[in-house]
Design an enzyme around this catalytic site. Structure first.
Site, mmCIF file in Angstrom:
data_model
loop_
_atom_site.group_PDB
_atom_site.id
_atom_site.type_symbol
_atom_site.label_atom_id
_atom_site.label_comp_id
_atom_site.label_asym_id
_atom_site.label_seq_id
_atom_site.Cartn_x
_atom_site.Cartn_y
_atom_site.Cartn_z
ATOM 1 N N HIS A 113 -69.970 12.194 64.634
ATOM 2 C CA HIS A 113 -71.252 12.886 64.827
ATOM 3 C C HIS A 113 -71.635 13.540 63.492
ATOM 4 O O HIS A 113 -70.755 13.967 62.736
ATOM 5 C CB HIS A 113 -71.036 13.955 65.904
ATOM 6 C CG HIS A 113 -72.259 14.674 66.354
ATOM 7 N ND1 HIS A 113 -72.851 15.679 65.622
ATOM 8 C CD2 HIS A 113 -72.993 14.557 67.485
ATOM 9 C CE1 HIS A 113 -73.905 16.137 66.285
ATOM 10 N NE2 HIS A 113 -74.008 15.476 67.415
ATOM 11 N N ASP A 190 -62.646 17.427 65.868
ATOM 12 C CA ASP A 190 -63.867 17.716 66.615
ATOM 13 C C ASP A 190 -63.577 17.400 68.082
ATOM 14 O O ASP A 190 -63.412 16.230 68.448
ATOM 15 C CB ASP A 190 -64.996 16.837 66.056
ATOM 16 C CG ASP A 190 -66.293 16.945 66.847
ATOM 17 O OD1 ASP A 190 -66.276 17.495 67.967
ATOM 18 O OD2 ASP A 190 -67.322 16.464 66.339
ATOM 19 N N GLN A 193 -66.300 16.148 72.520
ATOM 20 C CA GLN A 193 -66.352 15.171 73.613
ATOM 21 C C GLN A 193 -64.999 14.956 74.275
ATOM 22 O O GLN A 193 -64.927 14.238 75.274
ATOM 23 C CB GLN A 193 -66.898 13.820 73.113
ATOM 24 C CG GLN A 193 -68.312 13.856 72.584
ATOM 25 C CD GLN A 193 -69.369 14.188 73.655
ATOM 26 O OE1 GLN A 193 -69.093 14.243 74.853
ATOM 27 N NE2 GLN A 193 -70.588 14.445 73.218
ATOM 28 N N LYS A 216 -70.790 21.788 76.645
ATOM 29 C CA LYS A 216 -70.343 20.443 77.044
ATOM 30 C C LYS A 216 -69.182 20.506 78.036
ATOM 31 O O LYS A 216 -68.809 19.496 78.622
ATOM 32 C CB LYS A 216 -69.940 19.633 75.814
ATOM 33 C CG LYS A 216 -71.127 19.317 74.905
ATOM 34 C CD LYS A 216 -70.774 18.264 73.890
ATOM 35 C CE LYS A 216 -71.692 18.266 72.681
ATOM 36 N NZ LYS A 216 -72.968 17.595 72.914
ATOM 37 N N CYS A 353 -77.069 11.213 66.690
ATOM 38 C CA CYS A 353 -76.557 11.971 65.541
ATOM 39 C C CYS A 353 -75.381 11.240 64.897
ATOM 40 O O CYS A 353 -74.390 11.865 64.489
ATOM 41 C CB CYS A 353 -76.147 13.388 65.918
ATOM 42 S SG CYS A 353 -77.459 14.330 66.696
HETATM 43 N N1 7TS Z 1 -69.393 16.547 67.697
HETATM 44 C C1 7TS Z 1 -69.536 15.656 68.685
HETATM 45 C C2 7TS Z 1 -68.535 14.562 68.854
HETATM 46 C C3 7TS Z 1 -70.643 15.777 69.546
HETATM 47 O O1 7TS Z 1 -70.787 14.898 70.541
HETATM 48 C C4 7TS Z 1 -71.568 16.826 69.345
HETATM 49 C C5 7TS Z 1 -72.810 16.940 70.179
HETATM 50 C C6 7TS Z 1 -71.337 17.736 68.324
HETATM 51 C C7 7TS Z 1 -70.247 17.560 67.502
HETATM 52 C C8 7TS Z 1 -72.224 18.898 68.101
HETATM 53 O O2 7TS Z 1 -72.092 19.807 69.165
HETATM 54 P P1 7TS Z 1 -73.066 21.067 69.264
HETATM 55 O O3 7TS Z 1 -72.722 21.655 70.596
HETATM 56 O O4 7TS Z 1 -72.715 21.975 68.140
HETATM 57 O O5 7TS Z 1 -74.453 20.541 69.186
HETATM 58 N N2 7TS Z 1 -73.241 15.711 70.715
HETATM 59 C C9 7TS Z 1 -74.405 15.442 71.331
HETATM 60 C C10 7TS Z 1 -74.678 14.185 71.841
HETATM 61 O O6 7TS Z 1 -73.909 13.259 71.796
HETATM 62 N N3 7TS Z 1 -75.899 14.199 72.387
HETATM 63 O O7 7TS Z 1 -76.421 15.407 72.223
HETATM 64 C C11 7TS Z 1 -75.503 16.194 71.580
#
Ligand code: 7TS
Length: 398
Positions: A113, A190, A193, A216, A353
């Protein structure tokens, strides 16, 4: 399970297949937010009255709950942040310059990401280091063998998602971590997920840092955590300055509070921490083998149904954790998502992303369905039927 999520009462006909973007919230999390604002609202780490003390104690108890959730050795190794993005940026900005010198290498997978890609790209540029990007598998997963082949004595940082957000592949972090550590490097994981789909253990996986987002894992937005090994967090400078992160301030200089408060300048997201603690309790009450088996069944059912539709390419593998990305030849993913939306099916279409991954897959975007604890076989079947209908609608039946 669905009854615990008031969202579905409001949207009885909606097929929500975008949990990887954000999860819906169980009543227990909503109750924790309301309880904080109606009963416990006081600032933390400052008031001398009883309510302020008890709220501070509960905020620190939320930290302990998060520490237990990821199996950190000490609660002080958990920094509350806004989420994965802020956690990863904190490591890049604070630890990055300590660890990475000119000529060193920072290694990532092309399947990351942007949140776990750009901070390291920027750090590499700022430090005169080499930014090394490992190719993904042809199906869009992180390729552990490709990463392993690129680990060298110059690899100072490996940044990798335990589960990727486009194809949902699980990465064997421990093996890679051992290899990086043997060369004297550090590992940033990270967990955005992975945390929604499996129990995680930062010690067992060999993570020096681990980031995840509350929203999440069925918790609120605006809260997340960074785990860092205590001896590393201790050495790291703060990146934000202000209230509650200091030891002593004079005209001439300032000194810092111990970790983790050194990294939590200003009034934190107290309600978010309480909501996250409720989400963690909710997840810990799940029977994980049942959850995994259910999500596996949904992934396999959807993959099989999509594979039976002419012109559909499915990315990732059947082992993916709650995520299925696909494309329908001749139909732009955005058009497909709009068609699905008209049938009350919410999926994400886009580059997710992960533009460096899209470039390697040779597509501008994919359609992604992602599952949560509340997803059902009926959701899968409605999506698969609608994709087959979309094929007829856009391409005609031949
Ligand atoms: N890393 C991964 C693997 C992610 O899926 C996401 C968000 C982030 C980092 C960033 O997380 P945040 O909570 O700081 O935004 N992924 C997604 C997605 O897959 N669709 O919308 C957000």
């Amino acid at each position: 399970m669905r009854e615990q999520f008031p969202f579905f009462t409001q949207h009885p006909n909606l097929v929500y297949l975008d949990t990887a973007a954000t999860s819906q919230k169980p009543q227990a999390v909503l109750d924790a937010l309301t309880a904080y604002y109606t009963q416990d609202n006081a600032n933390v780490h400052r008031g001398l009255y009883r309510l302020a003390y008890s709220t501070t104690e509960r905020y620190e108890a939320a930290r302990e709950a998060v520490a237990a959730f990821v199996n950190a050795e000490h609660a002080e190794e958990i920094v509350f942040t806004r989420g994965t993005t802020e956690s990863l940026n904190l490591v890049a900005q604070s630890f990055g310059p300590l660890a990475v010198q000119p000529g060193d290498e920072i290694l990532v997978s092309a399947a990351e990401h942007h949140s776990n890609f750009i901070p390291w790209q920027q750090l590499a540029a700022a430090r005169g280091a080499r930014f090394v990007v490992a190719p993904p598998t042809p199906l869009g997963d992180t390729d552990p063998a490709a990463l392993a082949a690129l680990i060298t004595p110059r690899t100072k940082l490996l940044a990798v998602a335990q589960v990727t957000n486009v194809s949902g592949g699980l990465v064997p972090v421990r093996r890679l971590a051992d290899q990086v550590h043997a060369q004297g490097g550090f590992v940033v994981v990270d967990g955005a997920q992975s945390t929604p789909h499996m129990p995680v253990d930062v010690q067992a996986m060999g993570a020096d840092f681990f980031a995840f987002s509350g929203h999440k894992v069925y918790g609120p937005t605006g809260i997340g955590a960074l785990y860092g090994r205590a001896e590393l967090l201790d050495q790291m400078p703060p990146v934000q300055f202000g209230g509650e992160m200091i030891d002593e301030v004079t005209d001439a200089k300032s000194t810092w509070a111990p970790v983790p408060l050194k990294f939590e300048a200003g009034t934190p997201n107290i309600a978010g921490a309480f909501g996250l603690a409720a989400a963690v309790a909710f997840l810990q009450a799940q029977d994980w083998s049942t959850v995994r088996a259910r999500e596996d069944r949904l992934v396999r059912r959807l993959r099989a149904a999509l594979a039976a539709i002419d012109g559909v390419t499915v990315y990732g593998t059947a082992q993916s954790l709650g995520i299925v990305s696909f494309n329908l030849t001749g139909v732009h993913p955005h058009d497909l998502a709009t068609f699905l939306d008209e049938q009350d099916i919410a999926v994400r279409a886009g580059h997710h992303c992960a533009q460096p991954l899209m470039a390697r897959l040779g597509v501008p975007a994919t359609v992604r369905a992602s599952f949560g604890l509340y997803s059902t076989e009926q959701d899968v079947d409605r999506l698969a039927t609608a994709v087959a209908e979309a094929r007829g609608y856009f391409l005609g039946t031949d």
